[in-house]
Design an enzyme around this catalytic site. Sequence first.
Site, PDB file in Angstrom:
ATOM      1  N   HIS A  14      49.183  32.343  41.083  1.00  0.00           N
ATOM      2  CA  HIS A  14      48.433  33.562  40.797  1.00  0.00           C
ATOM      3  C   HIS A  14      47.637  33.389  39.505  1.00  0.00           C
ATOM      4  O   HIS A  14      48.210  33.282  38.427  1.00  0.00           O
ATOM      5  CB  HIS A  14      49.426  34.730  40.674  1.00  0.00           C
ATOM      6  CG  HIS A  14      48.801  36.053  40.418  1.00  0.00           C
ATOM      7  ND1 HIS A  14      49.074  36.795  39.293  1.00  0.00           N
ATOM      8  CD2 HIS A  14      47.940  36.784  41.169  1.00  0.00           C
ATOM      9  CE1 HIS A  14      48.414  37.934  39.346  1.00  0.00           C
ATOM     10  NE2 HIS A  14      47.721  37.953  40.478  1.00  0.00           N
ATOM     11  N   HIS A  56      39.805  38.024  35.738  1.00  0.00           N
ATOM     12  CA  HIS A  56      40.369  39.160  36.472  1.00  0.00           C
ATOM     13  C   HIS A  56      39.783  40.498  36.038  1.00  0.00           C
ATOM     14  O   HIS A  56      39.329  41.280  36.866  1.00  0.00           O
ATOM     15  CB  HIS A  56      41.888  39.199  36.305  1.00  0.00           C
ATOM     16  CG  HIS A  56      42.526  40.370  36.998  1.00  0.00           C
ATOM     17  ND1 HIS A  56      42.739  41.587  36.370  1.00  0.00           N
ATOM     18  CD2 HIS A  56      42.961  40.526  38.269  1.00  0.00           C
ATOM     19  CE1 HIS A  56      43.287  42.427  37.212  1.00  0.00           C
ATOM     20  NE2 HIS A  56      43.435  41.812  38.384  1.00  0.00           N
TER      21      HIS A  56
END
Length: 251
Positions: A14, A56
Site C-alpha cells: 500500500h 495520496h
Amino acid sequence: MHKIGRGYPIVLGHRGASGYAPENTMKSFKLALDMDADGVELDVQMTYDGKLVVIHDELIDRTSNGKGWVKDHTLEELKEFNFNNHMEGYGFCEIPTLDEVLELFRGTGKLINIEIKSNIINYPGITKAVIDMVREHDMQDHVIYSSFNHQTCLEVEEYDPDAYVGFLYEDGFLNVPEYVRQNHGDALHPALYFLLDPLYMPRARKNGLEVNVWTINEEYQMELGCKLGITTIITNYPDRALRIVEKYKKN
C-alpha cells in the site's frame, strides 16, 4: 486482463512498503520490490502543468515540507520539496512521477494498482493521460485501475475496454456487487470492515467479481482474508502478509 486471482491472496504494498519507508516514494516502491511483494498500490494526481505525479493527498502538507495543493504546483516546484513523510533516516525523497514508477516496474512482472485520484479534484483529462502512459510503457497487462470516482472507472473502460477496473468505496450503499457488475467492473475494492458481513464474499463470487481489500495491516486480519478467499491483500507491511500467505498455502 480481467482476472488476477490465483487461489490465494496476492500481496500489494500500500503506497509501497509504507509501514517502513515514506509512502508513495521510490524508496518505498523499491523496498516492496526487495520484499518480493506481488506489486504495489499507488495514487496518481496531476500538477499545474499537467504532469502525472504519485501522491495520496490533494495537499502536500502532510507528507512533505511544503504546503498547498498538488494542482497549484508545477512538477519542477514539487521536485524541490522533501516527500520523506517526516520519517527520520530517509533524507531527501523526491515526489515520483508515474512515468518514473512505471519504468521501475517495467519488466518485473509485478502488478501496479493505480488509484486515479479524481474524487475530490476531478483533474481534466487525467484518466486518458494515465492510460496513455501505461500504454507507452507496455504495462497494460500489469495494471489494475481503481478510483472512488466511479465515473472515472467508466472512463477507464471507455479508453481501454480490456483494462482491469476495481471500484473503490468505503460507504455502505446497497447492492454494491450487483452495481459494480452492472457497470462492467472486474473487482470490488472495499475497506477492510466490509469483510465482517458473512454474505459479502458469496455475493462477490456470485457476481463474478474479485475482491481486493485495503488496508490490511494486522496479521489476524491477513489470516482472515486468506480464509475468506479474498483476491488481494493491500497492506503497508508486505513482508508480514507474504509470510501469512505462505503459511496459508502450506496448510
